[in-house]
Write a protein that holds these residues in place. Structure first.
Motif, PDB file in Angstrom:
ATOM      1  N   TRP A   1      -0.511   5.025  -1.139  1.00  0.00           N
ATOM      2  CA  TRP A   1      -1.553   5.252  -0.142  1.00  0.00           C
ATOM      3  C   TRP A   1      -0.929   5.861   1.107  1.00  0.00           C
ATOM      4  O   TRP A   1       0.178   5.511   1.492  1.00  0.00           O
ATOM      5  N   GLN A   2      -1.652   6.772   1.734  1.00  0.00           N
ATOM      6  CA  GLN A   2      -1.137   7.484   2.899  1.00  0.00           C
ATOM      7  C   GLN A   2      -1.757   7.046   4.223  1.00  0.00           C
ATOM      8  O   GLN A   2      -1.126   7.167   5.264  1.00  0.00           O
TER       9      GLN A   2
ATOM     10  N   ALA B   1       0.832  -1.208   0.000  1.00  0.00           N
ATOM     11  CA  ALA B   1       0.000   0.000   0.000  1.00  0.00           C
ATOM     12  C   ALA B   1       0.865   1.256   0.000  1.00  0.00           C
ATOM     13  O   ALA B   1       0.603   2.206  -0.750  1.00  0.00           O
ATOM     14  N   ALA B   2       1.894   1.269   0.830  1.00  0.00           N
ATOM     15  CA  ALA B   2       2.806   2.416   0.867  1.00  0.00           C
ATOM     16  C   ALA B   2       3.495   2.592  -0.480  1.00  0.00           C
ATOM     17  O   ALA B   2       3.612   3.721  -0.983  1.00  0.00           O
ATOM     18  N   ALA B   3       3.930   1.495  -1.087  1.00  0.00           N
ATOM     19  CA  ALA B   3       4.601   1.571  -2.389  1.00  0.00           C
ATOM     20  C   ALA B   3       3.664   2.090  -3.478  1.00  0.00           C
ATOM     21  O   ALA B   3       4.116   2.721  -4.437  1.00  0.00           O
TER      22      ALA B   3
ATOM     23  N   SER C   1      -0.879   5.714   9.778  1.00  0.00           N
ATOM     24  CA  SER C   1      -0.282   6.626   8.796  1.00  0.00           C
ATOM     25  C   SER C   1       0.820   5.906   8.048  1.00  0.00           C
ATOM     26  O   SER C   1       1.739   5.368   8.668  1.00  0.00           O
ATOM     27  N   LEU C   2       0.726   5.901   6.737  1.00  0.00           N
ATOM     28  CA  LEU C   2       1.797   5.343   5.912  1.00  0.00           C
ATOM     29  C   LEU C   2       2.749   6.438   5.457  1.00  0.00           C
ATOM     30  O   LEU C   2       3.824   6.159   4.957  1.00  0.00           O
ATOM     31  N   GLY C   3       2.328   7.683   5.636  1.00  0.00           N
ATOM     32  CA  GLY C   3       3.161   8.836   5.331  1.00  0.00           C
ATOM     33  C   GLY C   3       3.288   9.695   6.576  1.00  0.00           C
ATOM     34  O   GLY C   3       2.541   9.531   7.540  1.00  0.00           O
ATOM     35  N   GLU C   4       4.206  10.605   6.559  1.00  0.00           N
ATOM     36  CA  GLU C   4       4.453  11.485   7.703  1.00  0.00           C
ATOM     37  C   GLU C   4       3.184  12.246   8.071  1.00  0.00           C
ATOM     38  O   GLU C   4       2.657  13.016   7.255  1.00  0.00           O
ATOM     39  N   GLU C   5       2.679  12.021   9.299  1.00  0.00           N
ATOM     40  CA  GLU C   5       1.508  12.732   9.825  1.00  0.00           C
ATOM     41  C   GLU C   5       0.319  12.696   8.856  1.00  0.00           C
ATOM     42  O   GLU C   5      -0.427  13.664   8.731  1.00  0.00           O
TER      43      GLU C   5
END
Length: 163
Positions: free
Chosen positions: A106-107, A101-103, A144-148
């Protein structure tokens, strides 16, 4: 040893039989299922775990939803056949799918589940994220998959009819 693959149309009935085995009758009456009605699952994140004999041992699916106007992944259901539980297979499916998902960019990931189990993957209670009733707000968890990535994201969870 398990082989992780993406679910195909040919796997549908086998996966549904696994979910029927693992979950109580009426599972499709849960509010999270209303968010999935007529919405295609995220094919790249709908994964299967098969053993050396090609027997289905576990499955996980994801669906797009919206929290207010923000797109979010809804994790679930994840299931492991009762004869395979306790082998870490659910954790393998969850970790593998979250990396994918991160790749894919998706956040945010949302689920309804037991906090003590999902905390080890980084999920925590999402204040201000409102699942359709009757959902216990203490079971609404996010990652969270991204910062904040969850900063400022609150509101009602609705179907994502424009994926």
């Amino acid at each position: 040893m398990y082989r992780i693959t993406t679910e195909t149309a040919a796997d549908l009935w086998e996966v549904e039989a696994l979910y029927d085995t693992c979950f109580a009758p009426g599972r499709e009456l849960l509010s999270s299922y209303r968010l999935r009605d007529d919405v295609p699952k995220i094919a790249e994140l709908s994964l299967l775990a098969r053993d050396e004999g090609n027997v289905l041992a576990g499955a996980i699916r994801y669906w797009p939803v919206r929290v207010a106007s923000t797109r979010v992944l809804l994790l679930g259901p994840v299931a492991v056949h009762p004869t395979r539980q306790g082998e870490g297979l659910a954790a393998l499916l969850i970790q593998d799918s979250l990396e994918r998902a991160a790749a894919l960019g998706w956040q945010r990931v949302l689920l309804v589940g037991d906090a003590p189990y999902y905390q080890r993957f980084g999920f925590s209670k999402r204040e201000g994220v409102i699942m359709p009733p009757p959902t216990n707000p203490d079971r609404v968890l996010g990652l969270s998959l991204g910062e904040e990535a969850w900063a400022g994201v609150t509101g009602d969870v609705t179907r994502d009819i424009d994926p």
